[in-house]
Every structure is written in C-alpha cells, then in structure tokens.
Motif scaffolding. Sequence first.
Motif, PDB file in Angstrom:
ATOM      1  N   VAL A   4     -61.533  21.546  83.556  1.00 43.51           N
ATOM      2  CA  VAL A   4     -61.397  21.463  82.107  1.00 43.51           C
ATOM      3  C   VAL A   4     -62.626  20.764  81.549  1.00 43.51           C
ATOM      4  O   VAL A   4     -63.312  20.029  82.250  1.00 43.51           O
ATOM      5  CB  VAL A   4     -60.116  20.699  81.686  1.00 43.51           C
ATOM      6  CG1 VAL A   4     -58.880  21.330  82.308  1.00 43.51           C
ATOM      7  CG2 VAL A   4     -60.200  19.226  82.053  1.00 43.51           C
ATOM      8  N   ILE A   5     -62.900  21.003  80.271  1.00 43.33           N
ATOM      9  CA  ILE A   5     -63.950  20.281  79.577  1.00 43.33           C
ATOM     10  C   ILE A   5     -63.264  19.245  78.692  1.00 43.33           C
ATOM     11  O   ILE A   5     -62.387  19.590  77.879  1.00 43.33           O
ATOM     12  CB  ILE A   5     -64.874  21.209  78.746  1.00 43.33           C
ATOM     13  CG1 ILE A   5     -65.914  20.397  77.976  1.00 43.33           C
ATOM     14  CG2 ILE A   5     -64.080  22.135  77.835  1.00 43.33           C
ATOM     15  CD1 ILE A   5     -66.924  19.705  78.834  1.00 43.33           C
ATOM     16  N   LEU A   6     -63.626  17.982  78.861  1.00 44.47           N
ATOM     17  CA  LEU A   6     -63.082  16.874  78.083  1.00 44.47           C
ATOM     18  C   LEU A   6     -64.139  16.447  77.076  1.00 44.47           C
ATOM     19  O   LEU A   6     -65.218  15.982  77.461  1.00 44.47           O
ATOM     20  CB  LEU A   6     -62.715  15.720  79.019  1.00 44.47           C
ATOM     21  CG  LEU A   6     -62.422  14.364  78.377  1.00 44.47           C
ATOM     22  CD1 LEU A   6     -61.218  14.448  77.446  1.00 44.47           C
ATOM     23  CD2 LEU A   6     -62.196  13.308  79.459  1.00 44.47           C
ATOM     24  N   ILE A   7     -63.839  16.602  75.801  1.00 43.41           N
ATOM     25  CA  ILE A   7     -64.788  16.256  74.745  1.00 43.41           C
ATOM     26  C   ILE A   7     -64.286  14.995  74.070  1.00 43.41           C
ATOM     27  O   ILE A   7     -63.353  15.026  73.255  1.00 43.41           O
ATOM     28  CB  ILE A   7     -64.958  17.416  73.743  1.00 43.41           C
ATOM     29  CG1 ILE A   7     -65.302  18.712  74.487  1.00 43.41           C
ATOM     30  CG2 ILE A   7     -66.042  17.093  72.724  1.00 43.41           C
ATOM     31  CD1 ILE A   7     -65.344  19.945  73.608  1.00 43.41           C
ATOM     32  N   GLU A   8     -64.886  13.868  74.438  1.00 45.34           N
ATOM     33  CA  GLU A   8     -64.429  12.538  74.012  1.00 45.34           C
ATOM     34  C   GLU A   8     -65.627  11.602  73.975  1.00 45.34           C
ATOM     35  O   GLU A   8     -66.349  11.470  74.964  1.00 45.34           O
ATOM     36  CB  GLU A   8     -63.360  12.034  74.992  1.00 45.34           C
ATOM     37  CG  GLU A   8     -63.034  10.574  74.909  1.00 45.34           C
ATOM     38  CD  GLU A   8     -62.381  10.176  73.594  1.00 45.34           C
ATOM     39  OE1 GLU A   8     -63.052   9.460  72.806  1.00 45.34           O
ATOM     40  OE2 GLU A   8     -61.222  10.577  73.359  1.00 45.34           O
ATOM     41  N   ASP A  29     -65.118  17.864  83.352  1.00 43.25           N
ATOM     42  CA  ASP A  29     -66.458  17.554  82.868  1.00 43.25           C
ATOM     43  C   ASP A  29     -66.325  16.834  81.535  1.00 43.25           C
ATOM     44  O   ASP A  29     -65.418  17.134  80.751  1.00 43.25           O
ATOM     45  CB  ASP A  29     -67.276  18.825  82.669  1.00 43.25           C
ATOM     46  CG  ASP A  29     -67.707  19.445  83.988  1.00 43.25           C
ATOM     47  OD1 ASP A  29     -67.526  18.797  85.037  1.00 43.25           O
ATOM     48  OD2 ASP A  29     -68.206  20.583  83.960  1.00 43.25           O
ATOM     49  N   ILE A  30     -67.236  15.915  81.261  1.00 45.74           N
ATOM     50  CA  ILE A  30     -67.171  15.114  80.033  1.00 45.74           C
ATOM     51  C   ILE A  30     -68.326  15.471  79.108  1.00 45.74           C
ATOM     52  O   ILE A  30     -69.481  15.530  79.534  1.00 45.74           O
ATOM     53  CB  ILE A  30     -67.213  13.613  80.354  1.00 45.74           C
ATOM     54  CG1 ILE A  30     -66.017  13.215  81.226  1.00 45.74           C
ATOM     55  CG2 ILE A  30     -67.223  12.781  79.070  1.00 45.74           C
ATOM     56  CD1 ILE A  30     -66.096  11.792  81.749  1.00 45.74           C
ATOM     57  N   ALA A  31     -68.010  15.697  77.843  1.00 51.19           N
ATOM     58  CA  ALA A  31     -69.013  15.851  76.796  1.00 51.19           C
ATOM     59  C   ALA A  31     -68.702  14.827  75.716  1.00 51.19           C
ATOM     60  O   ALA A  31     -67.533  14.617  75.372  1.00 51.19           O
ATOM     61  CB  ALA A  31     -68.983  17.265  76.222  1.00 51.19           C
TER      62      ALA A  31
END
Length: 224
Positions: A4-8, A29-31
């Motif tokens: 998943v892409i985690l946008i935080e 992954d973190i954005a």
Amino acid sequence: MQRVILIEDNERMAALVASGLRAAGISADIAATASEGAAALRLSTYSAIVLDRGLPDGDGLAWLGSQRRAGNTLPCLILTARDALHDRVDGLENGADDYLAKPFSMVELVARVRALLRRPAGLVSLVASWQGLQVDPAQSSVQYGSQTLRLSEAEAQVLLSLVRAGGTFLRRSQLEAAAWGLSIATTSNALDVVVYRLRTKLLKLGAPLDLVVRRGVGYALAGR
C-alpha cells in the motif's frame, strides 16, 4: 506481499502506521505529500491507498478526487482528525472507500486495510502488455505467446514499469522505487541482478525484445 502507499506528513505517525502494517504482512511505502504520493503511484503498483486528509500541499480529499477523475480506482482509507458526520460524507462522496478518525487503534487500522485489500481489484486491470509481452503483477508472471514464466516480485515490478513505458527509457531510481518501494534500502547492484535475470527470461520466452541500458539515460525495452 501486498503493498500500500501511505500518504502521511507526520513522520512519527507514518512510521508507526507503516510498522503496524508491515507486522501484519502488508508492505507500506511512505509519501509525505500529495505530490510525492502521485509520483509513487506512477512508479509502483499498489493494492490500496492510506491517505491523511491534512497534507502540506493540499487537502488529501481534494487530491483523492483528482485521482478518481483521472481513473485511479485503488481502494482508499482516509485518516483524519475530523470526525463530524458531514466530513465522513464528504470523504465518501469524493471517492474514499473508508474513513478512520484519529486517534485510532492499530488493530482497527490493520483490520480496515485488510478489508479494503479483500475487495475485488476488478475496476482496472493491473495487467500490462506491449509488443505481445504481457506482465501480470498479481500472479508475478510474464507471458509471450503460449509461454509463461514466473517472476520474483522485484522482477515483476521492474518489467511492469518497462512494459508500461512502451519503449521509453526509465531512470535507475524509478525502477528501484518500483521494485522495492520508497522506503526499503537495497544494495547498489540489486537492480543489475534483476535486469540480468529479466534478460535471461525474455530470451527463454522467445520474445523479440531485449532490456537495453544506456549509461546516463536509463533502461528500456527494445526490439532485438
């Protein structure tokens, strides 16, 4: 492992959520911004989005709305400090699939993400094809004609990116992000190993394509 892409943008919160998801067998992954999230979605294949509403470069909900209008149908869980009924309704009407108010328990977040991941992927196929070569990242396989070969997860993501690029060169950093995500450190020659293995498998398939490398430019698929 599903990714998943985690946008935080809150580093501590992002690290805690990513750690909790990984402990549950879900790669994250973190954005830190909406623009970084959009770039990650162009580079890699994800199964879901976990999205903070308050981001440095805009409202996460507005960003999600633009993603939906562009055809992105990945299931999305919104994280927010806003818990009013109208906020939840706004989220759902702008394309969110679920809504979790802060503070939340990690157990509940993992359960909600797992529920999203169980939903049919069906609105948009992840399979990509070019010049008769077909890559299925869900099955980690590549097919040409009647021949099919298994791929490692990294090989599948690299080849998927190259097939989608349709002969256009991609930078090394783009392929490394596609293969291992934005937050996993790799050895300096990890991509070289993947490229060697993919070349071998393309030959074995009998595909009339080779993975070419141009120093200072990048990597691309091209006819033999």
